[in-house]
Design a protein around this motif. Structure first.
Motif, PDB file in Angstrom:
ATOM      1  N   LYS A 390       0.827  -1.215   0.000  1.00  0.00           N
ATOM      2  CA  LYS A 390       0.000   0.000   0.000  1.00  0.00           C
ATOM      3  C   LYS A 390       0.860   1.264   0.000  1.00  0.00           C
ATOM      4  O   LYS A 390       0.520   2.247  -0.639  1.00  0.00           O
ATOM      5  CB  LYS A 390      -0.925  -0.004   1.214  1.00  0.00           C
ATOM      6  N   ARG A 391       1.973   1.215   0.734  1.00  0.00           N
ATOM      7  CA  ARG A 391       2.853   2.397   0.787  1.00  0.00           C
ATOM      8  C   ARG A 391       3.442   2.707  -0.586  1.00  0.00           C
ATOM      9  O   ARG A 391       3.605   3.860  -0.950  1.00  0.00           O
ATOM     10  CB  ARG A 391       3.998   2.166   1.779  1.00  0.00           C
ATOM     11  N   THR A 394       0.775   4.419  -2.576  1.00  0.00           N
ATOM     12  CA  THR A 394       0.562   5.819  -2.176  1.00  0.00           C
ATOM     13  C   THR A 394       1.730   6.682  -2.653  1.00  0.00           C
ATOM     14  O   THR A 394       1.537   7.842  -3.011  1.00  0.00           O
ATOM     15  CB  THR A 394       0.387   5.990  -0.649  1.00  0.00           C
ATOM     16  N   ALA A 395       2.945   6.093  -2.686  1.00  0.00           N
ATOM     17  CA  ALA A 395       4.090   6.858  -3.174  1.00  0.00           C
ATOM     18  C   ALA A 395       3.877   7.263  -4.624  1.00  0.00           C
ATOM     19  O   ALA A 395       4.420   8.259  -5.089  1.00  0.00           O
ATOM     20  CB  ALA A 395       5.364   6.038  -3.035  1.00  0.00           C
ATOM     21  N   ASN A 397       1.078   8.213  -5.717  1.00  0.00           N
ATOM     22  CA  ASN A 397      -0.078   9.115  -5.681  1.00  0.00           C
ATOM     23  C   ASN A 397      -1.429   8.414  -5.803  1.00  0.00           C
ATOM     24  O   ASN A 397      -2.409   9.023  -6.226  1.00  0.00           O
ATOM     25  CB  ASN A 397       0.067  10.214  -6.742  1.00  0.00           C
ATOM     26  N   PHE A 398      -1.480   7.142  -5.449  1.00  0.00           N
ATOM     27  CA  PHE A 398      -2.776   6.463  -5.373  1.00  0.00           C
ATOM     28  C   PHE A 398      -3.284   6.549  -3.937  1.00  0.00           C
ATOM     29  O   PHE A 398      -2.506   6.386  -2.996  1.00  0.00           O
ATOM     30  CB  PHE A 398      -2.625   4.988  -5.753  1.00  0.00           C
ATOM     31  N   SER A 399      -4.573   6.822  -3.773  1.00  0.00           N
ATOM     32  CA  SER A 399      -5.157   6.857  -2.429  1.00  0.00           C
ATOM     33  C   SER A 399      -6.043   5.633  -2.225  1.00  0.00           C
ATOM     34  O   SER A 399      -6.685   5.153  -3.155  1.00  0.00           O
ATOM     35  CB  SER A 399      -5.965   8.133  -2.219  1.00  0.00           C
ATOM     36  N   GLU A 400      -6.067   5.187  -0.978  1.00  0.00           N
ATOM     37  CA  GLU A 400      -6.752   3.935  -0.686  1.00  0.00           C
ATOM     38  C   GLU A 400      -8.227   4.144  -0.344  1.00  0.00           C
ATOM     39  O   GLU A 400      -8.571   5.095   0.348  1.00  0.00           O
ATOM     40  CB  GLU A 400      -6.060   3.262   0.509  1.00  0.00           C
ATOM     41  N   ILE A 401      -9.053   3.231  -0.813  1.00  0.00           N
ATOM     42  CA  ILE A 401     -10.472   3.272  -0.435  1.00  0.00           C
ATOM     43  C   ILE A 401     -10.915   1.923   0.121  1.00  0.00           C
ATOM     44  O   ILE A 401     -10.264   0.899  -0.110  1.00  0.00           O
ATOM     45  CB  ILE A 401     -11.390   3.656  -1.631  1.00  0.00           C
ATOM     46  N   TYR A 402     -11.975   1.949   0.914  1.00  0.00           N
ATOM     47  CA  TYR A 402     -12.632   0.730   1.393  1.00  0.00           C
ATOM     48  C   TYR A 402     -14.066   0.798   0.886  1.00  0.00           C
ATOM     49  O   TYR A 402     -14.721   1.830   1.054  1.00  0.00           O
ATOM     50  CB  TYR A 402     -12.656   0.686   2.918  1.00  0.00           C
ATOM     51  N   THR A 403     -14.532  -0.281   0.296  1.00  0.00           N
ATOM     52  CA  THR A 403     -15.906  -0.261  -0.201  1.00  0.00           C
ATOM     53  C   THR A 403     -16.645  -1.522   0.245  1.00  0.00           C
ATOM     54  O   THR A 403     -16.050  -2.452   0.772  1.00  0.00           O
ATOM     55  CB  THR A 403     -15.938  -0.180  -1.744  1.00  0.00           C
ATOM     56  N   ALA A 447     -16.221   4.917  -7.526  1.00  0.00           N
ATOM     57  CA  ALA A 447     -15.444   5.865  -6.737  1.00  0.00           C
ATOM     58  C   ALA A 447     -14.835   6.932  -7.634  1.00  0.00           C
ATOM     59  O   ALA A 447     -14.815   8.121  -7.302  1.00  0.00           O
ATOM     60  CB  ALA A 447     -14.351   5.131  -5.959  1.00  0.00           C
ATOM     61  N   LEU A 460      -7.002   5.840  -7.446  1.00  0.00           N
ATOM     62  CA  LEU A 460      -7.545   5.160  -6.264  1.00  0.00           C
ATOM     63  C   LEU A 460      -7.192   3.678  -6.299  1.00  0.00           C
ATOM     64  O   LEU A 460      -7.047   3.093  -7.364  1.00  0.00           O
ATOM     65  CB  LEU A 460      -9.066   5.312  -6.224  1.00  0.00           C
ATOM     66  N   PHE A 461      -7.056   3.091  -5.118  1.00  0.00           N
ATOM     67  CA  PHE A 461      -6.846   1.642  -5.080  1.00  0.00           C
ATOM     68  C   PHE A 461      -7.571   1.035  -3.894  1.00  0.00           C
ATOM     69  O   PHE A 461      -7.923   1.719  -2.939  1.00  0.00           O
ATOM     70  CB  PHE A 461      -5.355   1.288  -5.036  1.00  0.00           C
TER      71      PHE A 461
ATOM     72  N   GLN B 103       3.625  14.544  -5.008  1.00  0.00           N
ATOM     73  CA  GLN B 103       2.308  13.949  -5.200  1.00  0.00           C
ATOM     74  C   GLN B 103       2.313  12.555  -4.588  1.00  0.00           C
ATOM     75  O   GLN B 103       2.819  11.612  -5.185  1.00  0.00           O
ATOM     76  CB  GLN B 103       1.986  13.880  -6.692  1.00  0.00           C
ATOM     77  N   ILE B 104       1.789  12.454  -3.367  1.00  0.00           N
ATOM     78  CA  ILE B 104       1.750  11.171  -2.676  1.00  0.00           C
ATOM     79  C   ILE B 104       0.308  10.891  -2.285  1.00  0.00           C
ATOM     80  O   ILE B 104      -0.403  11.803  -1.850  1.00  0.00           O
ATOM     81  CB  ILE B 104       2.658  11.216  -1.418  1.00  0.00           C
ATOM     82  N   GLY B 105      -0.120   9.669  -2.456  1.00  0.00           N
ATOM     83  CA  GLY B 105      -1.498   9.306  -2.108  1.00  0.00           C
ATOM     84  C   GLY B 105      -1.654   9.119  -0.607  1.00  0.00           C
ATOM     85  O   GLY B 105      -0.735   9.381   0.166  1.00  0.00           O
ATOM     86  N   HIS B 106      -2.832   8.661  -0.222  1.00  0.00           N
ATOM     87  CA  HIS B 106      -3.130   8.570   1.208  1.00  0.00           C
ATOM     88  C   HIS B 106      -3.581   7.165   1.596  1.00  0.00           C
ATOM     89  O   HIS B 106      -4.389   6.574   0.902  1.00  0.00           O
ATOM     90  CB  HIS B 106      -4.218   9.584   1.567  1.00  0.00           C
ATOM     91  N   HIS B 108      -5.795   4.773   3.767  1.00  0.00           N
ATOM     92  CA  HIS B 108      -7.112   4.937   4.385  1.00  0.00           C
ATOM     93  C   HIS B 108      -6.976   4.935   5.919  1.00  0.00           C
ATOM     94  O   HIS B 108      -6.162   4.184   6.456  1.00  0.00           O
ATOM     95  CB  HIS B 108      -8.014   3.782   3.938  1.00  0.00           C
ATOM     96  N   PRO B 339     -15.678   6.962  -0.788  1.00  0.00           N
ATOM     97  CA  PRO B 339     -14.355   7.131  -1.418  1.00  0.00           C
ATOM     98  C   PRO B 339     -14.121   8.555  -1.932  1.00  0.00           C
ATOM     99  O   PRO B 339     -13.592   8.748  -3.008  1.00  0.00           O
ATOM    100  CB  PRO B 339     -14.413   6.127  -2.562  1.00  0.00           C
TER     101      PRO B 339
END
Lengths: 628, 347
Positions: A390-391, A394-395, A397-403, A447, A460-461, B103-106, B108, B339
């Motif tokens: 996951k890190r 995110t590096a 630039n993807f952000s995590e989601i829970y669905t 999303a 997103l991931f 540009q770094i993602g997040h 959850h 999301p």
């Protein structure tokens, strides 16, 4: 349930303030959700756990307060001895019991009652717990149930045809109209009372309209019964019909409390509706429902609790709870369990009794000692690996989601999946959440769409489970890792996955898991399958001692030649070619950057020349390339 | 002019030039002028051979000292000039302009809290496990001392899977309502000592509102050994929640009933949003139920093949979704499955 302070005070002296009392009640297990102040009274809103039917009554709550306050409960005085006067003419009733479904049936007939409104005090009591007063007889049965904890029902004696009744189970489908004029089809197995002509009661749940007590009722048959909890629960669930009585029955009613409840009811009826007892006391049962013995070893108490509570204090606590503790042979306490405490069956139950009254918040805190397990636990999961994966995302630039795992038929259709081939639940909360997702794609697409207008660049991931299998015989439930990007190029996403695969030593081609969609670039990787294998340890490669030689080669290729294949071909021409990268591309002309390196010596132009020639020859032969 | 005088003059000349130099380029020129291949000092040093032998050692020593002094002065001045240049360069930058962030993602928030939970438990010897969400009635209920038609099932309304085209008896396969379902699965396969946590998703047939969802996350945990006590449970809950939520949180324990524990414990944490005053998030109770627990019921120990007279244990469930919302003062559980990048970017 609602418990007004003024009502409780009829049975117990209370010294604690309502707030303190509420806190203490919660600590001992009678969850106090709210304390309301209404009409000069204080009302406790209590949450009753499934193990305590006795708490669904004022006396039950009062008994708990007595234990907290170290006081005793004043039980209502019972005056009537339930014997008909010799001069009274008795009314006959023949009952065919069925002890398997109704282990005890206690009742009596009262003749010449005057049905009318109940006195104000009684109405006020019922109103204070949110009930609607109906008539003196009905109100009394409700009042006594809420006072003592045994449900009571009154029938119009004259409506029991033939003065004969049977305790039975419904065959299923019979029509039944309840006292509140709602029609039901009875579920199979429900307990019913039947006379020679009709079903007249849905036992333990709701009385029948055809046998209820109304203004013109002259004689009543008062029944206090003990019903099988499972049968009551099943019927009440099947009908989606809960009543105060069914809540008590399904938790297992006090089997020893029927006579007292009947006496109290009869007392109040004779006082407020007049009439006289017109039958012998009926108490049909196969066995006596007596208190039982239960032992508590003091050393076991200390072993489980982790503290030593002095013997005297243990005895006091158990005594306050009316469990009649007696110290027998050294360190064993024998208790006599009242019939309303059906929840006390094993030693651990008594341990809880002592602990909760002693007060959980008075315990010291310790940490478990002993051996820390060294064997890898079954079902082990390496959350550190998930974190690394996951890190990396995110590096980039993807952000995590829970669905949600549950999706709709329409969702499946939107990505062209036939819902017939997808696992589904029988009882969805709604059509929107009926199927178990076989892919993460649907939710990622949603999303992405949700974020349009919120952000320009959306990456997103999700790492989540997917559920496969046409039917329950072949379920697989595995983790997938999926992502979507509306701005990154295919090559960028591919590069990210290449790096991810390299880090985890996965020898796969990312393109196999990638898709180009209208909305962007999408990937979905069978995570469990690829990432949960054991990793080979990484081997260090020493830094080359000799400098590399670099050169660029420009060639013209027929259009639509896959460049990746070309680059692979170049690299395969010599082990000295360490790296081939795409430097530039314009129309059909491409420039590759080639890095040559030898581990043990400096490369000269003469060393490279034959390699270059080999590369060019191969490019000409395999790809019809023209060297520029 | 004697050799000594000549050297001293060269030194003075060089030093005065060096000290007045204001940039690196001038210093380079001075260096070349004196120390270069045909620099003044270099040439003078070559003349040492002309000095009579008896004086040569003394003059040679002086010559070296002069050369060293010039080199040191050059170095010092270079450093000084460099500093000046940097200061000027910095002065030319408008440092008030906000930085350009990478540009770094997040990650959850659920992941962040879950990783913290796993880490805290790892420190006290608990390993993490993961189990199936499609579960059997057997592990979800029966092993846990909740037979069919037990009223406790009311609090865990269940989703049943469609059994058509399969050999499965209807009602037997469900979506797990509690991660506690893993107690039986793990303990049947391993002998005590056992210390396990199981983070995971659960499903309950519930209408969705701010504090309920039909899908939610929990972390189950259990510990069985030859002598596990109720005080160990209190101590573990206290340690873990303080490590996760801060040492100043307020906790209280209450009795409750779950069929798979006896004694049963519920843990309440003072609402982090209103600090106990009561707010919409804690339903004006001031406290939030956060971690139901208890000593594992002898029937459960028996069902997994343990001897309840020889081993004891505790079990607990942390409401992970709730923990996340409490930590970040989020007033609605549904935010966790929304999301929206405006939410995600805050973490």
């Amino acid at each position: 349930m609602l418990a007004p302070l003024s009502w409780l005070k009829e049975y117990i002296t209370i010294t604690l303030s309502p707030e303190k009392l509420g806190e203490r009640l919660t600590e001992v297990g009678l969850g106090t959700e709210k304390i309301l102040h209404e009409n000069g009274d204080t009302i406790f809103e209590l949450e009753i756990t499934p193990n305590r039917p006795d708490w669904l009554s004022m006396l039950g709550v009062a008994r708990e307060i007595a234990a907290i306050e170290n006081k005793s409960v004043k039980f209502p005085v019972l005056q009537t001895d339930l014997k008909p006067k010799k001069s009274t003419q008795l009314l006959p009733l023949k009952i065919h019991p069925n002890y398997k479904i109704t282990p005890r049936l206690t009742g009596i007939i009262i003749n010449n009652v005057k049905v009318g409104p109940s006195p104000k005090w009684l109405q006020d009591r019922l109103i204070s717990i949110g009930l609607r007063p109906i008539s003196n007889i009905v109100d009394i049965t409700n009042f006594v149930m809420w006072e003592l904890g045994n449900p009571i029902h009154s029938f119009d004696y004259h409506k029991i045809e033939g003065s004969e009744m049977w305790v039975k189970q419904a065959k299923g489908g019979e029509e039944y109209e309840s006292v509140d004029e709602i029609s039901y089809h009875l579920p199979k197995g429900a307990i019913i009372y039947e006379d020679s002509k009709k079903i007249f009661d849905l036992v333990g749940i709701k009385g029948g309209k055809n046998s209820g007590t109304y203004e013109d009722t002259k004689a009543v048959f008062i029944v206090v019964e003990v019903d099988d909890p499972v049968l009551i629960r099943k019927a009440s669930q099947a009908l989606a019909l809960r009543s105060d009585a069914s809540a008590i029955f399904e938790r297992a009613v006090n089997k020893g409390g029927t006579i007292d409840a009947l006496k109290r009811t009869v007392d109040l009826i004779l006082q407020t509706a007049g009439g006289e007892i017109a039958s012998e006391l009926i108490d049909l049962k196969e066995q006596d429902f007596k208190p039982w013995k239960l032992s508590l070893r003091l050393d076991r108490l200390e072993f489980i609790l982790g503290i030593k509570i002095p013997e005297k204090e243990v005895l006091t606590i158990l005594d306050k709870l009316s469990l009649s503790p007696k110290l027998v042979k050294g360190n064993v306490i024998e208790c006599t369990i009242p019939t309303y405490r059906n929840d006390l069956q094993i030693e651990e139950d008594l341990i809880e009794e002592v602990a909760r009254i002693y007060g959980y918040n008075n315990f010291p805190k310790t940490m478990p000692f002993g051996q820390t397990p060294v064997v890898t636990v079954p079902y082990f999961r390496d959350y550190r690996k998930d974190e690394l994966v996951k890190r990396l995302l995110t590096a980039a630039n993807f952000s995590e989601i829970y669905t949600y795992s549950l999706i709709s038929d329409q969702d499946l259709a939107s990505v062209g999946i036939d819902s017939e081939k997808v696992l589904c639940v029988d009882n969805p909360v709604s059509k929107d959440f009926e199927y178990l997702r076989p892919t993460l794609k649907i939710n990622l697409l949603k999303a992405l769409a949700n974020n349009k207008g919120i952000a320009k660049e959306i990456n997103l991931f999700e790492l989540g489970k997917v559920y496969m299998g046409k039917s329950l015989d072949n379920i697989t439930e595995t983790y997938h890792l999926a992502g979507i990007s509306n701005t990154k190029s295919y090559i960028e996403v591919k590069g990210l996955l290449e790096r991810l695969f390299e880090e985890h030593n996965i020898k796969k081609n990312p393109s196999d898991y990638m898709e180009v969609l209208e909305e962007g670039v999408y990937f979905e990787i069978p995570y469990s399958e690829l990432f949960e294998m054991t990793e080979e340890p990484r081997i260090f490669q020493s830094i080359p001692k000799y400098p590399p030689v670099m050169e660029d080669i420009s060639i013209e290729l027929p259009s639509e030649t896959p460049l990746g294949t070309v680059m692979k071909d170049i690299k395969e021409q010599s082990t000295l070619i360490k790296e081939v990268t795409l430097l530039d591309q314009y129309k059909n002309t491409v420039t590759f950057h080639i890095v040559y390196q030898h581990q043990e010596k400096n490369l000269t132009t003469e060393d490279i020349k034959p390699i270059r020639e080999k590369v060019i020859a191969s490019l000409e032969k395999s790809f019809s390339a023209r060297i520029k | 002019m004697s050799m000594e005088e000549q050297l001293m003059n060269l030194k003075n000349e060089a030093l005065s030039l060096i000290l007045s130099a204001e940039d690196g380029k001038t210093l380079e020129e001075i260096k070349l002028q004196f120390l270069g291949r045909s620099g003044k000092l270099t040439l003078a040093l070559k003349d040492i051979v002309k000095v009579p032998v008896e004086n040569r050692a003394e003059v040679g020593k002086l010559a070296n000292e002069v050369k060293q002094a010039v080199e040191e002065a050059l170095e010092r001045q270079e450093g000084f000039v460099k500093k000046e240049t940097i200061t000027k360069k910095r002065a030319a930058i408008d440092t008030s302009i906000p930085g350009i962030q990478p540009q770094i993602g997040h990650l959850h928030p659920m992941t962040q809290v879950m990783l913290d939970v796993v880490e805290v438990f790892k420190q006290i010897g608990f390993q993490a496990a993961d189990g199936p969400e499609i579960e059997t009635d057997h592990y979800n209920f029966e092993v846990l001392n909740i037979p069919k038609d037990h009223p406790a099932r009311d609090t865990q309304m269940t989703f049943y899977l469609d059994t058509r085209n399969s050999k499965v008896t209807p009602g037997e396969v469900i979506l797990r309502t509690q991660t506690s379902a893993m107690q039986g699965r793990v303990m049947q396969k391993v002998k005590p000592p056992v210390r396990v946590i199981v983070p995971g998703k659960n499903f309950r047939y519930e209408q969705v509102d701010a504090s309920h969802g039909f899908e939610f996350w929990q972390v189950e945990g259990f510990c069985v050994d030859t002598h596990i006590r109720l005080t160990d449970l209190f101590g573990t809950i206290d340690y873990v929640l303080r490590r996760l939520m801060g040492q100043d949180i307020k906790l209280k324990f209450a009795t409750t009933n779950f069929p798979f524990v006896e004694p049963g414990v519920d843990t309440y944490m003072e609402c982090t949003v209103c600090k106990g005053k009561g707010c919409s998030f804690c339903k004006y109770a001031g406290w939030s139920e956060i971690m139901p627990a208890g000593m594992i019921h002898p029937n459960v120990l028996k069902a997994v093949g343990y001897d309840s007279q020889k081993v004891s244990g505790f079990a607990f469930a942390i409401g992970l979704s709730r923990l996340v919302t409490l930590r970040y003062h989020m007033d609605d559980l549904r935010l966790l499955t929304n999301p929206d990048l405006r939410i995600l970017k805050q973490f």
